[in-house]
Design a protein around this motif. Structure first.
Motif, PDB file in Angstrom:
ATOM      1  N   PRO A 256      33.201 -21.063 -16.324  1.00 17.43           N
ATOM      2  CA  PRO A 256      32.719 -21.325 -14.962  1.00 17.43           C
ATOM      3  C   PRO A 256      33.802 -21.922 -14.061  1.00 17.43           C
ATOM      4  O   PRO A 256      33.851 -21.627 -12.873  1.00 17.43           O
ATOM      5  CB  PRO A 256      31.548 -22.290 -15.167  1.00 17.43           C
ATOM      6  N   GLU A 257      34.693 -22.739 -14.637  1.00 18.09           N
ATOM      7  CA  GLU A 257      35.772 -23.331 -13.842  1.00 18.09           C
ATOM      8  C   GLU A 257      36.672 -22.258 -13.249  1.00 18.09           C
ATOM      9  O   GLU A 257      37.146 -22.383 -12.115  1.00 18.09           O
ATOM     10  CB  GLU A 257      36.609 -24.284 -14.708  1.00 18.09           C
ATOM     11  N   ALA A 258      36.912 -21.193 -14.017  1.00 13.90           N
ATOM     12  CA  ALA A 258      37.773 -20.118 -13.532  1.00 13.90           C
ATOM     13  C   ALA A 258      37.109 -19.378 -12.379  1.00 13.90           C
ATOM     14  O   ALA A 258      37.752 -19.077 -11.363  1.00 13.90           O
ATOM     15  CB  ALA A 258      38.086 -19.150 -14.666  1.00 13.90           C
ATOM     16  N   LEU A 259      35.820 -19.080 -12.528  1.00 16.77           N
ATOM     17  CA  LEU A 259      35.125 -18.359 -11.461  1.00 16.77           C
ATOM     18  C   LEU A 259      35.000 -19.217 -10.210  1.00 16.77           C
ATOM     19  O   LEU A 259      35.209 -18.733  -9.087  1.00 16.77           O
ATOM     20  CB  LEU A 259      33.748 -17.900 -11.939  1.00 16.77           C
ATOM     21  N   LEU A 260      34.681 -20.497 -10.368  1.00 15.30           N
ATOM     22  CA  LEU A 260      34.595 -21.394  -9.211  1.00 15.30           C
ATOM     23  C   LEU A 260      35.937 -21.468  -8.489  1.00 15.30           C
ATOM     24  O   LEU A 260      36.010 -21.377  -7.258  1.00 15.30           O
ATOM     25  CB  LEU A 260      34.155 -22.791  -9.651  1.00 15.30           C
ATOM     26  N   ASN A 261      37.004 -21.662  -9.254  1.00 13.78           N
ATOM     27  CA  ASN A 261      38.342 -21.750  -8.669  1.00 13.78           C
ATOM     28  C   ASN A 261      38.673 -20.465  -7.931  1.00 13.78           C
ATOM     29  O   ASN A 261      39.234 -20.480  -6.823  1.00 13.78           O
ATOM     30  CB  ASN A 261      39.357 -22.017  -9.780  1.00 13.78           C
ATOM     31  N   TYR A 262      38.300 -19.329  -8.529  1.00 11.07           N
ATOM     32  CA  TYR A 262      38.598 -18.054  -7.882  1.00 11.07           C
ATOM     33  C   TYR A 262      37.775 -17.878  -6.609  1.00 11.07           C
ATOM     34  O   TYR A 262      38.301 -17.466  -5.574  1.00 11.07           O
ATOM     35  CB  TYR A 262      38.344 -16.889  -8.840  1.00 11.07           C
ATOM     36  N   GLU A 274      47.017 -22.895  -5.882  1.00 12.69           N
ATOM     37  CA  GLU A 274      46.168 -21.863  -6.470  1.00 12.69           C
ATOM     38  C   GLU A 274      45.123 -22.440  -7.416  1.00 12.69           C
ATOM     39  O   GLU A 274      44.012 -21.927  -7.512  1.00 12.69           O
ATOM     40  CB  GLU A 274      47.028 -20.843  -7.233  1.00 12.69           C
ATOM     41  N   VAL A 275      45.479 -23.483  -8.152  1.00 10.65           N
ATOM     42  CA  VAL A 275      44.575 -24.048  -9.159  1.00 10.65           C
ATOM     43  C   VAL A 275      43.906 -25.290  -8.591  1.00 10.65           C
ATOM     44  O   VAL A 275      44.578 -26.225  -8.148  1.00 10.65           O
ATOM     45  CB  VAL A 275      45.346 -24.392 -10.452  1.00 10.65           C
ATOM     46  N   PHE A 276      42.575 -25.281  -8.594  1.00  6.26           N
ATOM     47  CA  PHE A 276      41.798 -26.398  -8.056  1.00  6.26           C
ATOM     48  C   PHE A 276      40.729 -26.808  -9.062  1.00  6.26           C
ATOM     49  O   PHE A 276      39.897 -25.974  -9.456  1.00  6.26           O
ATOM     50  CB  PHE A 276      41.088 -25.998  -6.753  1.00  6.26           C
ATOM     51  N   SER A 277      40.760 -28.054  -9.453  1.00  4.07           N
ATOM     52  CA  SER A 277      39.624 -28.579 -10.207  1.00  4.07           C
ATOM     53  C   SER A 277      38.470 -28.782  -9.239  1.00  4.07           C
ATOM     54  O   SER A 277      38.657 -28.753  -8.019  1.00  4.07           O
ATOM     55  CB  SER A 277      39.989 -29.912 -10.869  1.00  4.07           C
ATOM     56  N   VAL A 278      37.274 -28.984  -9.758  1.00  2.00           N
ATOM     57  CA  VAL A 278      36.129 -29.244  -8.885  1.00  2.00           C
ATOM     58  C   VAL A 278      36.389 -30.505  -8.055  1.00  2.00           C
ATOM     59  O   VAL A 278      36.050 -30.567  -6.865  1.00  2.00           O
ATOM     60  CB  VAL A 278      34.832 -29.383  -9.706  1.00  2.00           C
ATOM     61  N   GLU A 279      37.011 -31.488  -8.657  1.00  2.00           N
ATOM     62  CA  GLU A 279      37.332 -32.725  -7.922  1.00  2.00           C
ATOM     63  C   GLU A 279      38.308 -32.439  -6.776  1.00  2.00           C
ATOM     64  O   GLU A 279      38.173 -32.999  -5.685  1.00  2.00           O
ATOM     65  CB  GLU A 279      37.938 -33.760  -8.882  1.00  2.00           C
ATOM     66  N   ASP A 280      39.287 -31.556  -7.037  1.00  2.00           N
ATOM     67  CA  ASP A 280      40.221 -31.165  -5.970  1.00  2.00           C
ATOM     68  C   ASP A 280      39.475 -30.493  -4.817  1.00  2.00           C
ATOM     69  O   ASP A 280      39.728 -30.781  -3.644  1.00  2.00           O
ATOM     70  CB  ASP A 280      41.261 -30.165  -6.505  1.00  2.00           C
ATOM     71  N   MET A 281      38.578 -29.604  -5.164  1.00  2.00           N
ATOM     72  CA  MET A 281      37.821 -28.877  -4.135  1.00  2.00           C
ATOM     73  C   MET A 281      37.049 -29.848  -3.251  1.00  2.00           C
ATOM     74  O   MET A 281      37.064 -29.739  -2.020  1.00  2.00           O
ATOM     75  CB  MET A 281      36.850 -27.890  -4.788  1.00  2.00           C
ATOM     76  N   ILE A 282      36.344 -30.770  -3.878  1.00  6.77           N
ATOM     77  CA  ILE A 282      35.528 -31.722  -3.119  1.00  6.77           C
ATOM     78  C   ILE A 282      36.409 -32.554  -2.187  1.00  6.77           C
ATOM     79  O   ILE A 282      36.059 -32.809  -1.032  1.00  6.77           O
ATOM     80  CB  ILE A 282      34.730 -32.630  -4.076  1.00  6.77           C
ATOM     81  N   GLN A 283      37.560 -32.943  -2.676  1.00  2.85           N
ATOM     82  CA  GLN A 283      38.449 -33.784  -1.881  1.00  2.85           C
ATOM     83  C   GLN A 283      39.076 -33.027  -0.711  1.00  2.85           C
ATOM     84  O   GLN A 283      39.260 -33.587   0.381  1.00  2.85           O
ATOM     85  CB  GLN A 283      39.554 -34.345  -2.782  1.00  2.85           C
ATOM     86  N   LEU A 284      39.378 -31.755  -0.909  1.00  4.14           N
ATOM     87  CA  LEU A 284      40.173 -31.009   0.069  1.00  4.14           C
ATOM     88  C   LEU A 284      39.388 -30.059   0.964  1.00  4.14           C
ATOM     89  O   LEU A 284      39.865 -29.661   2.029  1.00  4.14           O
ATOM     90  CB  LEU A 284      41.261 -30.197  -0.666  1.00  4.14           C
ATOM     91  N   PHE A 285      38.174 -29.689   0.556  1.00  7.65           N
ATOM     92  CA  PHE A 285      37.446 -28.623   1.243  1.00  7.65           C
ATOM     93  C   PHE A 285      36.981 -29.019   2.641  1.00  7.65           C
ATOM     94  O   PHE A 285      36.445 -30.103   2.847  1.00  7.65           O
ATOM     95  CB  PHE A 285      36.235 -28.199   0.410  1.00  7.65           C
ATOM     96  N   LYS A 286      37.201 -28.104   3.595  1.00  5.43           N
ATOM     97  CA  LYS A 286      36.674 -28.260   4.955  1.00  5.43           C
ATOM     98  C   LYS A 286      36.185 -26.897   5.438  1.00  5.43           C
ATOM     99  O   LYS A 286      36.894 -25.888   5.297  1.00  5.43           O
ATOM    100  CB  LYS A 286      37.746 -28.794   5.917  1.00  5.43           C
ATOM    101  N   LEU A 287      34.996 -26.870   6.019  1.00  2.22           N
ATOM    102  CA  LEU A 287      34.437 -25.612   6.522  1.00  2.22           C
ATOM    103  C   LEU A 287      35.348 -24.969   7.558  1.00  2.22           C
ATOM    104  O   LEU A 287      35.482 -23.742   7.614  1.00  2.22           O
ATOM    105  CB  LEU A 287      33.059 -25.850   7.139  1.00  2.22           C
ATOM    106  N   ASP A 288      35.975 -25.781   8.390  1.00  2.00           N
ATOM    107  CA  ASP A 288      36.811 -25.244   9.467  1.00  2.00           C
ATOM    108  C   ASP A 288      38.041 -24.515   8.940  1.00  2.00           C
ATOM    109  O   ASP A 288      38.706 -23.798   9.694  1.00  2.00           O
ATOM    110  CB  ASP A 288      37.249 -26.369  10.406  1.00  2.00           C
ATOM    111  N   ASP A 289      38.357 -24.692   7.651  1.00  2.00           N
ATOM    112  CA  ASP A 289      39.527 -24.036   7.072  1.00  2.00           C
ATOM    113  C   ASP A 289      39.191 -22.684   6.445  1.00  2.00           C
ATOM    114  O   ASP A 289      40.077 -22.009   5.903  1.00  2.00           O
ATOM    115  CB  ASP A 289      40.166 -24.935   6.002  1.00  2.00           C
TER     116      ASP A 289
END
Length: 469
Positions: A256-262, A274-289
């Motif tokens: 699941p981590e691979a599919l989520l990252n992809y 290119e590689v994002f853990s779920v924690e990375d995603m939560i920290q960095l994600f913005k809708l405007d991006d």
């Protein structure tokens, strides 16, 4: 105000890749803002909705780890609430009963099409006095005729629709059931949704829903309409491109981590990472991006990520996912090495857990025959002496460790005055049935002493029969 998002699939099929990405973006926006994520099942299409599809959606969300804070809510269990709101809208003049027959509607649309006009309801019943009649009717929302609807989309920027281009939407069918566009509005209002993340195919629904929200005096959420996902050939992603249902990726051996990252990278980025853990995603994600351009699915990139996670995640965790594939391939893991040890041994070569399971079968069960090409090359007459000697040494070995096994194989080669390959390759084919495996000492260690000696004996018999034939 607490950020609150929702994922609202219709249970008419599997949770597909596009839906999973929408769910992920919605989930991440909630988590990134310390908010809440709601799961809602929009099952008003009673004829096409199935329990199997509901279960598939829940299975997919759970497998991906996209846990919800509220729900799952089911629209079919909220009909009383929808009818209550519709009754109030009729009373306040925001909706009206439309008695137009199907024939009249069809004739009206044909005439509009012939005149090159947009096909929409002409408001015939909009201002008629209420009838005391048993005639069938639908209920329509009285859409404003003037002005426009403007909203700032997180992905697409400013979007505007003139009200005179919008229809008087049907909000209740003839038999009394509420329609999708109306149920969505009431749900978003009641559930306190502050941001709606959904596919671009819903853009045309948004102004209609905003007008209903305004008529109800309800707050207007923010919107983010994400683009579709294309196949690697540029066409809309479909079954012919391979797996499109999320659980098919589980079945095909992806973590699941691979599919989520992809999925997160299919339309969103953070620099060149290119590689994002779920924690990375939560920290960095913005809708405007999120990029408004369509994204193309690339299976090779997904495989690369899957290999990365098989190698880098805790082997015990990967083993919990590998066990499903071992069971699916009917490989009994009760008599053999720990799965985490097998993962450590094979992870450098494995692209998927499905392949990893298949390639680890010889650790747990005996094989019926040697690979024909490998046996022809390595189980020849010249292999008899090294196999016989190494069998004797391994039988006498009391310390079955990787180090001792390595020393034993080396000692055999030294005693026979041959290169390691002259011992190693026949031995590898003998114990695995094939020509590839992890390091031979580690392979023997994981197979175990009893199985190893038995398989060498079988190989010696095979060589003897070949000599005598």
């Amino acid at each position: 105000m607490t950020t609150k998002t929702r994922f609202a699939p219709s249970p008419t099929g599997f949770l597909h890749v596009g839906g999973a990405r929408t769910a992920l973006y919605s989930w991440l926006h909630a988590k990134a803002n310390n908010g809440e994520f709601v799961l809602r099942i929009e099952d008003t299409d009673i004829e096409r909705s199935t329990q199997a599809a509901c279960d598939a959606i829940l299975d997919g969300m759970n497998w991906l780890g996209l846990t919800w804070d509220e729900g799952p809510y089911y629209q079919t269990k909220r009909f009383d609430r929808y009818n209550e709101v519709i009754a109030k809208m009729l009373e306040e003049g925001h909706a009206y009963k439309c008695y137009c027959s199907r024939e009249r509607i069809e004739a009206m649309r044909e005439e509009q099409a012939a005149n090159g006009e947009a096909q929409k309801y002409d408001g015939h019943c909009r201002d008629l006095a209420p009838r005391d009649s048993d005639e069938p009717f639908v209920i329509r929302f009285k859409n404003p005729k003037e002005g426009s609807v403007v909203f700032d989309d997180h992905v697409r920027g400013r979007i505007e629709f003139a009200n005179d281009t919008l229809d008087d939407l049907i909000i209740a069918r003839t038999e009394g059931t509420p329609t999708y566009n109306f149920c969505v509005v009431v749900d978003d209002w009641d559930m306190g949704i502050t941001c709606v993340v959904r596919g671009e195919d819903h853009i045309n629904n948004t102004p209609r829903q905003i007008n209903i929200l305004k008529a109800l005096g309800a707050p207007i959420p923010e919107y983010a309409h994400v683009s579709m996902i294309l196949g690697d050939d540029g066409a809309k992603l479909s079954k012919r491109h391979g797996a499109v249902g999320v659980m098919q990726y589980r079945d095909d051996g992806y973590l699941p981590e691979a599919l989520l990252n992809y999925l997160v990278r299919l339309g969103w980025s953070h620099g060149d990472q290119e590689v994002f853990s779920v924690e990375d995603m939560i920290q960095l994600f913005k809708l405007d991006d999120i990029n408004k351009a369509a994204s193309a699915f690339n299976t090779e990139k997904l495989i690369w990520l899957n290999q990365h996670y098989i190698k880098s995640l805790d082997p015990e965790y990967v083993a919990s996912h590998l066990q499903w594939h071992m069971d699916d391939q009917k490989i009994d893991t009760s008599n053999g090495p720990e799965l985490s040890e097998v993962i450590t041994a094979l992870s450098e070569r494995a692209k998927t857990l499905k392949d990893l399971a298949a390639s680890s079968r010889y650790f747990y069960e005996d094989f019926d025959a040697f690979d024909e090409a490998q046996a022809k090359k390595h189980l020849r007459g010249v292999a008899m002496e090294p196999l016989t000697l190494v069998k004797q040494k391994l039988t006498d070995l009391t310390d079955w460790s990787v180090e001792s096994l390595h020393a034993t194989i080396e000692a055999t080669a030294t005693e026979l005055e041959v290169g390691m390959g002259k011992v190693g390759m026949p031995l590898r084919v003998a114990v695995t049935g094939a020509g590839q495996s992890p390091a031979l000492d580690l392979t023997l260690f994981l197979i175990g002493k009893e199985r190893t000696v038995e398989r060498i004996s079988k190989a010696i018999e095979f060589v003897a029969d070949r000599i005598n034939s």
